[in-house]
Design an enzyme around this catalytic site. Structure first.
Site, PDB file in Angstrom:
ATOM      1  N   THR A  91      68.088  -8.407 -30.337  1.00 23.99           N
ATOM      2  CA  THR A  91      67.123  -7.319 -30.177  1.00 23.99           C
ATOM      3  C   THR A  91      67.405  -6.285 -31.259  1.00 23.99           C
ATOM      4  OG1 THR A  91      68.683  -6.385 -28.589  1.00 23.99           O
ATOM      5  CG2 THR A  91      66.789  -7.528 -27.679  1.00 23.99           C
ATOM      6  N   CYS A 275      76.115  -3.310 -32.685  1.00 25.41           N
ATOM      7  CA  CYS A 275      75.678  -2.577 -31.490  1.00 25.41           C
ATOM      8  C   CYS A 275      75.560  -1.067 -31.624  1.00 25.41           C
ATOM      9  CB  CYS A 275      76.620  -2.895 -30.336  1.00 25.41           C
ATOM     10  SG  CYS A 275      76.283  -4.502 -29.628  1.00 25.41           S
TER      11      CYS A 275
HETATM   12  C1  UDX Z   1      72.541 -10.229 -29.191  1.00 21.18           C
HETATM   13  C2  UDX Z   1      71.842  -8.887 -29.388  1.00 21.18           C
HETATM   14  O1  UDX Z   1      71.914  -8.554 -30.762  1.00 21.18           O
HETATM   15  C3  UDX Z   1      72.429  -7.774 -28.594  1.00 21.18           C
HETATM   16  O2  UDX Z   1      71.497  -6.732 -28.495  1.00 21.18           O
HETATM   17  C4  UDX Z   1      72.716  -8.176 -27.225  1.00 21.18           C
HETATM   18  O3  UDX Z   1      73.485  -7.196 -26.606  1.00 21.18           O
HETATM   19  C5  UDX Z   1      73.327  -9.522 -27.106  1.00 21.18           C
HETATM   20  O4  UDX Z   1      72.659 -10.499 -27.864  1.00 21.18           O
HETATM   21  P1  UDX Z   1      74.436 -11.339 -30.589  1.00 21.18           P
HETATM   22  O5  UDX Z   1      74.796 -12.465 -29.702  1.00 21.18           O
HETATM   23  O6  UDX Z   1      75.518 -10.703 -31.379  1.00 21.18           O
HETATM   24  O7  UDX Z   1      73.819 -10.139 -29.774  1.00 21.18           O
HETATM   25  O8  UDX Z   1      73.200 -11.732 -31.518  1.00 21.18           O
HETATM   26  P2  UDX Z   1      73.059 -12.985 -32.476  1.00 21.18           P
HETATM   27  O9  UDX Z   1      74.390 -13.472 -32.901  1.00 21.18           O
HETATM   28  O10 UDX Z   1      72.033 -12.622 -33.475  1.00 21.18           O
HETATM   29  O11 UDX Z   1      72.485 -14.122 -31.500  1.00 21.18           O
HETATM   30  C6  UDX Z   1      71.212 -14.197 -31.003  1.00 21.18           C
HETATM   31  C7  UDX Z   1      70.781 -15.666 -31.023  1.00 21.18           C
HETATM   32  O12 UDX Z   1      69.518 -15.783 -30.363  1.00 21.18           O
HETATM   33  C8  UDX Z   1      70.607 -16.264 -32.415  1.00 21.18           C
HETATM   34  O13 UDX Z   1      71.422 -17.401 -32.542  1.00 21.18           O
HETATM   35  C9  UDX Z   1      69.123 -16.627 -32.477  1.00 21.18           C
HETATM   36  O14 UDX Z   1      68.859 -17.793 -33.224  1.00 21.18           O
HETATM   37  C10 UDX Z   1      68.781 -16.791 -31.019  1.00 21.18           C
HETATM   38  N1  UDX Z   1      67.357 -16.634 -30.715  1.00 21.18           N
HETATM   39  C11 UDX Z   1      66.665 -15.582 -31.202  1.00 21.18           C
HETATM   40  C12 UDX Z   1      66.726 -17.576 -29.916  1.00 21.18           C
HETATM   41  O15 UDX Z   1      67.330 -18.552 -29.495  1.00 21.18           O
HETATM   42  N2  UDX Z   1      65.399 -17.403 -29.616  1.00 21.18           N
HETATM   43  C13 UDX Z   1      64.675 -16.361 -30.114  1.00 21.18           C
HETATM   44  O16 UDX Z   1      63.484 -16.258 -29.838  1.00 21.18           O
HETATM   45  C14 UDX Z   1      65.334 -15.423 -30.928  1.00 21.18           C
HETATM   46  C1  UDX Z   2      81.287  -2.569 -29.384  1.00 21.29           C
HETATM   47  C2  UDX Z   2      81.785  -2.129 -27.997  1.00 21.29           C
HETATM   48  O1  UDX Z   2      83.186  -1.788 -28.080  1.00 21.29           O
HETATM   49  C3  UDX Z   2      81.559  -3.227 -26.982  1.00 21.29           C
HETATM   50  O2  UDX Z   2      81.930  -2.790 -25.670  1.00 21.29           O
HETATM   51  C4  UDX Z   2      80.077  -3.616 -26.992  1.00 21.29           C
HETATM   52  O3  UDX Z   2      79.838  -4.691 -26.095  1.00 21.29           O
HETATM   53  C5  UDX Z   2      79.642  -4.007 -28.388  1.00 21.29           C
HETATM   54  O4  UDX Z   2      79.922  -2.953 -29.306  1.00 21.29           O
HETATM   55  P1  UDX Z   2      82.248  -4.079 -31.337  1.00 21.29           P
HETATM   56  O5  UDX Z   2      81.107  -3.561 -32.135  1.00 21.29           O
HETATM   57  O6  UDX Z   2      82.516  -5.531 -31.327  1.00 21.29           O
HETATM   58  O7  UDX Z   2      82.101  -3.636 -29.804  1.00 21.29           O
HETATM   59  O8  UDX Z   2      83.590  -3.379 -31.899  1.00 21.29           O
HETATM   60  P2  UDX Z   2      84.414  -2.052 -31.623  1.00 21.29           P
HETATM   61  O9  UDX Z   2      85.813  -2.435 -31.431  1.00 21.29           O
HETATM   62  O10 UDX Z   2      83.810  -1.208 -30.580  1.00 21.29           O
HETATM   63  O11 UDX Z   2      84.330  -1.311 -33.033  1.00 21.29           O
HETATM   64  C6  UDX Z   2      83.106  -0.820 -33.545  1.00 21.29           C
HETATM   65  C7  UDX Z   2      83.344  -0.124 -34.861  1.00 21.29           C
HETATM   66  O12 UDX Z   2      84.053   1.087 -34.687  1.00 21.29           O
HETATM   67  C8  UDX Z   2      84.151  -0.937 -35.870  1.00 21.29           C
HETATM   68  O13 UDX Z   2      83.570  -0.802 -37.148  1.00 21.29           O
HETATM   69  C9  UDX Z   2      85.514  -0.290 -35.825  1.00 21.29           C
HETATM   70  O14 UDX Z   2      86.238  -0.460 -37.008  1.00 21.29           O
HETATM   71  C10 UDX Z   2      85.142   1.159 -35.590  1.00 21.29           C
HETATM   72  N1  UDX Z   2      86.214   1.959 -34.987  1.00 21.29           N
HETATM   73  C11 UDX Z   2      86.700   1.650 -33.749  1.00 21.29           C
HETATM   74  C12 UDX Z   2      86.713   3.071 -35.657  1.00 21.29           C
HETATM   75  O15 UDX Z   2      86.277   3.386 -36.766  1.00 21.29           O
HETATM   76  N2  UDX Z   2      87.685   3.836 -35.059  1.00 21.29           N
HETATM   77  C13 UDX Z   2      88.184   3.547 -33.819  1.00 21.29           C
HETATM   78  O16 UDX Z   2      89.069   4.286 -33.344  1.00 21.29           O
HETATM   79  C14 UDX Z   2      87.680   2.416 -33.145  1.00 21.29           C
END
Ligand code: UDX
Ligand code: UDX
Length: 458
Positions: A91, A275
């Protein structure tokens, strides 16, 4: 073997793949199928080379694949044959029309809802895993329940809180599982079905249930709060650099207040990942939509500080390197948005690389897991770019090293050797504050951490 529950997940991404592998491994009596429109991704999930790097994931998939975990492109069949459907399609932020750059692009999600409606031959529980704007479940219900053929759908919200790099651990030992449902008899029954699945391995007191709108909103708010802490400490890092304070010392002192706590207070080049930015912008859009401009402005400032922090890093480099980077060679250590993942979505490294190229620097990109994604991210960007995995080789002949991802491997390299191989004066810009700055300085480097006084030989 007969299975008690048949579970489908649509979307085999960073969220869908690992989450389903965990459910399959913890619930041997559930048959779990993950489908995706992308055949290459599914082929990778079925190979020895999984499409995402995540510590512990290979073992998890190896132990369950072909037993009660299956990856397939047969979406229609998957919908027909399963009773519980997780929707985990992406999304992204909308790039066109109303709300462009802010709102969530719900086209994949809506298409998926329509597919579920079209191919279902029996009643089902449909679970939102993707992060979605509040009240999306309502739209989903409206799409799904628009036919009166006796087939019913209960829509649940079950947001994912896993962080990349620690996904397997987070899934195995979650802080909490949140399940939102309608508070009707059917809604509560569907909610219980999902509670029972998680209760196979998650302690009961960690499984929270709520109304569906609270659940949808909690995901956005959790991410907004986490990102807000990072922007808060990054804002203070700018002040520390002026006031000759040390942001690590400040964050340690502040974080020891048990009301504040020590996590997510590391100053950096800014947050990345798929995210944080997207979810905050979503929240901002939502607030504006309801006429809550003051609330929207407040949360938008979290993103603004993040942009500011990345630009500030470039300006600090420019200032330190005599106000010109043209023709200089700069090595980037790390391209992933954080350590222990190959993911580069919204990585600050993308912005920094582009800005350095704009300044006509030549860049050498180095990363143990993210070079393939880095090549895609920088495709078509003008300028001199090389990709070298080995950090020592990458730094050879460079004027500066910019450390952008906190990979452990960068902590204990042969720094005297690296210094000898570089152009002089040699600079290190530690965008993650993980190096031993005093030691690097003693070797001869000019060292620029984030939020701390620089150590220079000038
Ligand atoms: C996704 C969303 O980005 C996030 O907002 C949500 O919280 C969890 O799902 P992520 O799993 O990291 O996160 O995304 P991505 O790795 O892009 O995977 C989505 C998958 O859905 C892709 O593999 C894509 O090919 C697939 N997809 C997309 C379908 O199977 N059908 C569709 O119509 C569109
Ligand atoms: C985040 C949320 O933590 C998770 O709960 C949600 O489901 C998806 O989004 P993620 O994006 O995988 O997870 O990584 P996260 O560990 O949260 O780090 C996000 C970004 O913040 C990274 O670029 C990291 O380097 C940065 N970060 C994190 C900082 O710059 N400082 C910190 O102290 C912690």
């Amino acid at each position: 073997m007969t299975f008690e529950k048949r579970i489908l997940c649509i979307g085999a991404g960073y969220v869908g793949g690992p989450t389903m592998a965990m459910i399959a491994s913890q619930c041997p009596r559930c048959r779990v199928t993950v489908v995706d429109i992308n055949p290459e991704r599914i082929a990778a999930w079925n190979s020895d080379n999984l499409p995402i790097y995540e510590p512990g994931l290979d073992e998890l998939v190896r132990a369950t694949r072909g037993k009660n975990l299956f990856f397939s492109t047969e979406i229609e069949r998957g919908i027909r044959e399963n009773d519980i459907i997780f929707v985990s399609v992406n999304t992204p932020t909308k790039s066109f029309g109303l709300g462009a750059g802010m709102a969530a692009d719900l086209q994949y999600w809506e298409k998926t809802a329509r597919q579920i409606l079209e191919f279902s031959e029996s009643s089902k529980i449909v679970i939102e895993k993707s992060t979605l704007p509040v009240k999306t479940a309502l739209a989903m219900e409206r799409i799904l329940n628009c036919r009166e053929n006796g087939i019913c759908f209960d829509v649940l919200s079950n947001p994912e809180f896993l962080a990349e790099g620690t996904a397997v651990r987070d899934l195995k030992h979650p802080d909490r599982i949140l399940i939102g449902s309608r508070e009707t008899e059917d809604g509560l029954k569907a909610r219980q079905t999902l509670v029972d699945i998680y209760a196979s391995w998650v302690p009961k007191e960690r499984i929270l249930t709520s109304n569906i709108w609270s659940s949808e909103l909690s995901k956005l708010v959790s991410n907004a709060f986490l990102a807000q802490r990072i922007s808060s400490i990054n804002a203070i890092s700018a002040l520390c650099e002026k006031a000759e304070a040390d942001v690590a010392e400040v964050s340690r002192a502040v974080g020891m207040d048990s009301r504040i706590g020590p996590k997510f207070l590391n100053a950096s080049i800014g947050f990345g990942g798929s995210c944080f930015r997207k979810d905050i912008l979503n929240l901002v859009y939502l607030c504006r939509n309801y006429g809550l401009d003051a609330v929207a402005d407040y949360w938008e400032s979290v993103v603004k500080i993040n942009d500011y922090q990345q630009e500030r890093f470039i300006r600090n480099m420019l200032g330190a390197m005599f106000n010109t980077l043209a023709g200089k060679k700069i090595c980037l250590w790390g391209f992933a948005f954080k350590a222990n993942t190959g993911d580069t979505r919204e990585s600050p490294a993308i912005f920094i690389a582009r800005r350095l190229l704009e300044e006509q620097a030549e860049i050498v990109v180095s990363d143990p897991k993210a070079l393939k994604n880095a090549r895609t991210d920088l495709k078509g960007v003008e300028g001199q770019i090389r990709y070298i995995e080995d950090p020592l080789q990458a730094a050879e002949g460079c004027h500066a090293i910019a450390l952008l991802t906190e990979w452990d491997l960068y902590r204990n390299l042969d720094f005297p050797k690296i210094f000898d191989s570089m152009a002089k004066p040699a600079f290190i810009f530690d965008g993650r504050n993980i190096l031993d700055h005093r030691r690097c300085f003693d070797i001869g480097f000019n060292v620029y951490p984030v939020g701390k006084p620089p150590l220079t030989h000038f």
